[in-house]
Each structure stands twice: as structure tokens, then as C-alpha cells.
Design a protein around this motif. Structure first.
Motif, PDB file in Angstrom:
ATOM      1  N   TYR A   4      -3.749   2.433  14.228  1.00 17.53           N
ATOM      2  CA  TYR A   4      -2.770   2.239  13.166  1.00 17.53           C
ATOM      3  C   TYR A   4      -2.693   0.806  12.655  1.00 17.53           C
ATOM      4  O   TYR A   4      -2.360   0.559  11.504  1.00 17.53           O
ATOM      5  CB  TYR A   4      -1.378   2.652  13.655  1.00 17.53           C
ATOM      6  CG  TYR A   4      -1.182   4.140  13.794  1.00 17.53           C
ATOM      7  CD1 TYR A   4      -1.200   4.974  12.683  1.00 17.53           C
ATOM      8  CD2 TYR A   4      -0.971   4.714  15.038  1.00 17.53           C
ATOM      9  CE1 TYR A   4      -1.008   6.344  12.811  1.00 17.53           C
ATOM     10  CE2 TYR A   4      -0.777   6.082  15.176  1.00 17.53           C
ATOM     11  CZ  TYR A   4      -0.798   6.894  14.059  1.00 17.53           C
ATOM     12  OH  TYR A   4      -0.615   8.241  14.195  1.00 17.53           O
ATOM     13  N   SER A   5      -2.978  -0.164  13.532  1.00 24.02           N
ATOM     14  CA  SER A   5      -2.755  -1.554  13.133  1.00 24.02           C
ATOM     15  C   SER A   5      -3.659  -2.486  13.920  1.00 24.02           C
ATOM     16  O   SER A   5      -3.903  -2.276  15.121  1.00 24.02           O
ATOM     17  CB  SER A   5      -1.286  -1.927  13.369  1.00 24.02           C
ATOM     18  OG  SER A   5      -0.982  -3.198  12.841  1.00 24.02           O
ATOM     19  N   SER A  55      -6.367   1.052   8.775  1.00 21.22           N
ATOM     20  CA  SER A  55      -5.802  -0.298   8.773  1.00 21.22           C
ATOM     21  C   SER A  55      -6.885  -1.324   8.475  1.00 21.22           C
ATOM     22  O   SER A  55      -8.059  -1.123   8.805  1.00 21.22           O
ATOM     23  CB  SER A  55      -5.131  -0.613  10.115  1.00 21.22           C
ATOM     24  OG  SER A  55      -6.023  -0.397  11.190  1.00 21.22           O
ATOM     25  N   ASP A 101       6.281   0.822   2.015  1.00 19.59           N
ATOM     26  CA  ASP A 101       5.674  -0.390   2.558  1.00 19.59           C
ATOM     27  C   ASP A 101       6.470  -1.587   2.062  1.00 19.59           C
ATOM     28  O   ASP A 101       7.231  -1.493   1.088  1.00 19.59           O
ATOM     29  CB  ASP A 101       4.208  -0.490   2.117  1.00 19.59           C
ATOM     30  CG  ASP A 101       3.348  -1.254   3.124  1.00 19.59           C
ATOM     31  OD1 ASP A 101       3.916  -1.951   3.973  1.00 19.59           O
ATOM     32  OD2 ASP A 101       2.107  -1.157   3.043  1.00 19.59           O
ATOM     33  N   GLN A 106       7.145   0.052  10.742  1.00 20.49           N
ATOM     34  CA  GLN A 106       6.490  -1.085  10.118  1.00 20.49           C
ATOM     35  C   GLN A 106       7.199  -2.380  10.494  1.00 20.49           C
ATOM     36  O   GLN A 106       8.427  -2.405  10.657  1.00 20.49           O
ATOM     37  CB  GLN A 106       6.475  -0.942   8.589  1.00 20.49           C
ATOM     38  CG  GLN A 106       5.620   0.195   8.064  1.00 20.49           C
ATOM     39  CD  GLN A 106       4.139  -0.057   8.252  1.00 20.49           C
ATOM     40  OE1 GLN A 106       3.663  -1.165   8.019  1.00 20.49           O
ATOM     41  NE2 GLN A 106       3.413   0.957   8.691  1.00 20.49           N
ATOM     42  N   CYS A 151       2.609  -0.204  14.155  1.00 25.00           N
ATOM     43  CA  CYS A 151       2.386  -1.463  13.442  1.00 25.00           C
ATOM     44  C   CYS A 151       2.566  -2.608  14.420  1.00 25.00           C
ATOM     45  O   CYS A 151       3.329  -2.504  15.393  1.00 25.00           O
ATOM     46  CB  CYS A 151       3.371  -1.602  12.278  1.00 25.00           C
ATOM     47  SG  CYS A 151       2.997  -2.984  11.155  1.00 25.00           S
TER      48      CYS A 151
END
Length: 431
Positions: free
Chosen positions: A323-324, A282, A160, A119, A402
Motif C-alpha cells: 500500500y505504501s 504506490s 486524498d 492516510q 499508509c
């Protein structure tokens, strides 16, 4: 030649802490001449270098003069601070698009953690990395130095996090934790801060919102350290969240649904109808265009207009999980997407068209040292539209878990020890 043996070297004279007015005047005049040869965008960038340059540019009214010169070319002569700001924002967005789509690219990577992290968050020239390691680290994007480090409480995982100029807010196990930038750490009391297992968190001062596996979004006040609201968003687990400045909570679920609620409400107010049942992995929201972008577990990116509640486009961008996905603040042109195949893709926000795809060229490498380690510089490689990515070793394109987008740069994490900075240069700057 040094002093004779046995003699003492006289101490150096201390320089005055203030710059003489005549020298500052000379610097002012010289810099004004230099700045006058620059284009509008370069003057804007120069004004952000330091207070002294910013002061010179403001006093000389270079921005206004260059703007009026530009307007005369388009047969317009009106001027206002508002019109100048709008023009500069449009110029920045166009510059960003040209850099991401057509510019040259190099990638700086450095070992940021002893364990893999997946992250990252970027704000104001700083990037915070974590999740997977026992610490979060705050890095300067200018020097790549770790300027602050925050330890995770023993025995609980970091799920997170987010940060602002004064604190870091994290979802730790089933609790909210706050790290002050001065080093103090506090955990919400168990009677107030504990909840069903959380899968994601977003923070917008003064509240943090946690998406939970029971389908709820729980809103926590950072100052009272209490849960102020519990909102039923889904019947299935919440997998991702996005918050807007106008108090909207947007959530994605494991069954592919996207729901919207207000921070002041206790129930969802709208649902975006999915076109399939693949999970939402996401989310990001653009407050300028009122568009929501979603990445799915099946490799699709899609866009919804919140004003009409309709899907505008849907594009397959990865063979599996996205994912992002993120865009630069106020940018209504480009969207950067990362997924399981490790390819960094740039999409058109309005059509979903893939404009460019990039990977790191594993055949080129240079190294340079810095205080805490080694920076390895690689060349970025733009892929042709129909390129078979299986020809590229997976070791050089680990999954992008991320990403964070800034002006002409993208930060990525990959669940490995390294952090990568993708730096794009506009071709106009190279000529």
C-alpha cells in the motif's frame, strides 16, 4: 506553613521577562563546555532544540571544529560550508540507516479518530491524518496533541490530501477543496473543479494534480482555481501519483504501467515497461538518485532509474498488496515499505534487499495519559529473515495502509482508529 487565618496572601512577584546578561553569559559558558563533550551528530541535533542553543553552537563554531577534527583523521584538512553540509547530510543518512536496521524500537499508538483512517502525511514535526473519517486532524509529533481539525463537506468522501505550512489541499469526491490553516475553507467552482472520478492526488505548490479513472492527470492551479491542463497518462485508470521538484508527474496504473510527463506538457513523455501486469498501488520518487520506487497489488516492490529508463531491481516484500513505500527526504540508502500483512520492512534502495522487518509485540504494553486521551507504548519486535508471520495474530498487525518517514521515526495508519508512531533508537545513543 501557610498564612494565619483571615490574612491575605500577598501576590507573587512577577519575574522579569528578560534574562539578565550575567545569567545568559553563565548559561552560554556552561553550555559551551557541555556541547564540547558531544559528538558531531549530537551537536547537530542540539542546534535544532531552540534558537538560544543554535546561536551558541554557531558562535562557538563547534560544528566546524568537530568537522575539521574528523577530517584530520582521514588525512584531509580542507574546509568549506559546502563540504560541511555534505558531510552532515551523509552523517544523517548513515545514522538513519543504522537506526532503522539495527536500532531498538518502541511504538506509541493513540486513538486519533472515531472511525478508521487510512492516510497520513508528515512534514516539519506535524502529521495530518484522514480518509475514512469525517474530519482530518493535524497532530504534533512531540506531544501527540491534536492542534487543528478540519471537517469534510457533508455527503462527499475525502479521497486524498496533502498539506504545507499555510493550507491543506484535499480531493473531496470529484472536487478540489482547500482548508486554510486559519480555519477558512473553499471549494473549487463546479465548472472548473469537477472531473471524472479521481483516485489519487498530489500537491506541489502552486499546483495540485489529480489522477482520474479515465486515465488522465488533471492539473489545477491553487490560486486561479482552474484546471490548467489535462494530460493523457494511461488508457486505464490512474491509481497513484508522485511529483518531483523539477516539474515531473509520475503515474502508476491499474495494469502495471508507469508513465512520466512534465507539468507543462499535455501528454506523457515516457513509459517504464512493466515486467508483469499487476497493478501499481504506490509510488515515490527520489530526486537525489533519480530513482522511482513502486509497490504493486501482487506484493512486489521495484525500482527504476529515470536516467536510463531501466528497472534496477524487483523484490517480493508482501504476500499481497504493497500500500505504501517512502524514504526520508534526501536519503539514498533506505526505503520503508508497508503492506497488507502489517509488517514494516526496511529495504536497501540500491539493491532491494530486505534489511529488517518489524511488527508490534502484543505481549508488552504501558500506558500514559495526555490531554486528549491515552498513549499506549508497545515494544517493537524485529523478525528473523525466515519467520512465519502467520504465527503473529492479525489483530496486532493490521494492514499498513499508509506510512510517512522521518528521522528515526515512521508514522503508520491501518484503517483503524489508532495512529502509530514507530520510534527507532540508534544503539550508539544507548551506550
Amino acid at each position: 506553613m501557610g498564612p494565619p487565618p483571615g490574612s491575605k496572601r500577598s501576590p507573587p512577584k512577577k519575574r522579569s521577562s528578560t534574562t539578565p546578561t550575567s545569567i545568559r553569559s553563565l548559561e552560554h559558558d556552561t553550555l559551551c563546555i557541555i556541547f564540547s563533550y558531544l559528538g558531531l551528530f549530537d551537536v547537530v541535533r542540539s542546534s535544532a532544540v531552540c534558537k538560544f542553543w543554535n546561536e551558541i553552537i554557531k558562535r562557538s563554531k563547534l560544528l566546524q571544529l568537530l568537522y575539521l577534527k574528523q577530517q584530520r583523521r582521514s588525512s584531509r584538512s580542507d574546509f568549506s560550508e559546502e563540504s560541511l553540509n555534505v558531510y552532515l547530510e551523509e552523517l544523517a543518512i548513515e545514522h538513519q540507516r543504522q537506526s532503522l536496521v539495527q536500532g531498538s524500537l518502541h511504538i506509541d499508538q493513540w486513538k486519533g479518530h472515531s472511525l478508521g483512517v487510512d492516510q497520513c502525511r508528515m512534514k516539519r514535526g506535524l502529521v495530518l491524518t484522514g480518509v475514512g473519517d469525517k474530519v482530518m486532524r493535524l497532530w504534533s509529533l512531540e506531544s501527540y496533541k491534536c492542534i487543528e481539525e478540519y471537517s469534510i463537506p457533508d455527503g462527499v468522501p475525502l479521497v486524498d490530501f496533502d498539506f504545507d505550512e499555510s493550507k491543506i489541499v484535499g480531493l473531496v469526491g470529484t472536487r478540489i477543496c482547500i482548508w486554510r490553516r486559519n480555519g477558512q475553507r473553499s471549494i473549487f467552482p463546479s465548472r472548473e473543479g469537477q472531473f471524472m472520478k479521481g483516485s489519487c492526488m498530489r500537491y506541489f505548490d502552486p499546483e495540485a494534480v489529480v489522477g482520474c479513472e479515465d486515465g488522465t492527470a488533471r492539473v489545477f492551479d491553487m490560486y486561479s482555481k482552474k484546471c490548467s491542463r489535462i494530460i493523457r497518462m494511461h488508457t486505464e485508470p490512474v491509481t497513484c501519483l508522485s511529483l518531483s521538484e523539477d516539474q515531473l508527474i509520475i503515474s502508476g496504473s491499474s495494469l502495471g504501467r508507469i508513465t512520466i510527463s512534465g507539468l507543462s506538457s499535455d501528454q506523457r513523455v515516457a513509459t517504464l515497461r512493466p515486467t508483469d501486469s499487476t497493478g501499481i498501488k504506490s509510488l515515490c520518487f527520489n530526486p537525489v538518485s533519480h530513482q522511482v520506487f513502486a509497490g504493486t497489488t501482487a506484493g512486489y516492490a521495484s525500482c527504476w532509474d529515470l536516467r536510463t529508463m531501466r528497472q534496477l531491481w524487483k523484490t517480493r516484500v508482501s504476500p499481497n498488496v504493497v500500500y505504501s513505500l517512502q524514504h526520508m527526504r534526501s536519503d539514498t540508502s533506505t526505503l520503508v515499505v508497508g503492506g497488507i500483512d502489517g509488517v514494516l520492512r526496511v529495504l536497501d534502495q540500491n539493491t532491494g534487499e530486505v534489511l529488517s522487518s518489524y511488527v508490534m509485540d502484543h505481549d508488552t504494553s504501558t500506558r500514559s495519559g495526555y490531554t486528549h486521551g491515552v498513549i499506549e507504548r508497545k515494544i517493537g519486535k524485529r523478525l528473523p529473515y525466515d519467520y512465519n508471520i502467520d504465527r503473529i495474530p492479525k489483530t496486532v498487525r493490521p494492514p499498513i495502509t499508509c506510512l510517512a518517514v522521518g528521522m528515526q521515526k515512521v508514522i503508520t495508519t491501518h484503517n483503524i482508529k489508532n495512529i502509530r508512531m514507530w520510534k527507532f533508537n540508534n544503539l550508539r545513543e544507548l551506550n
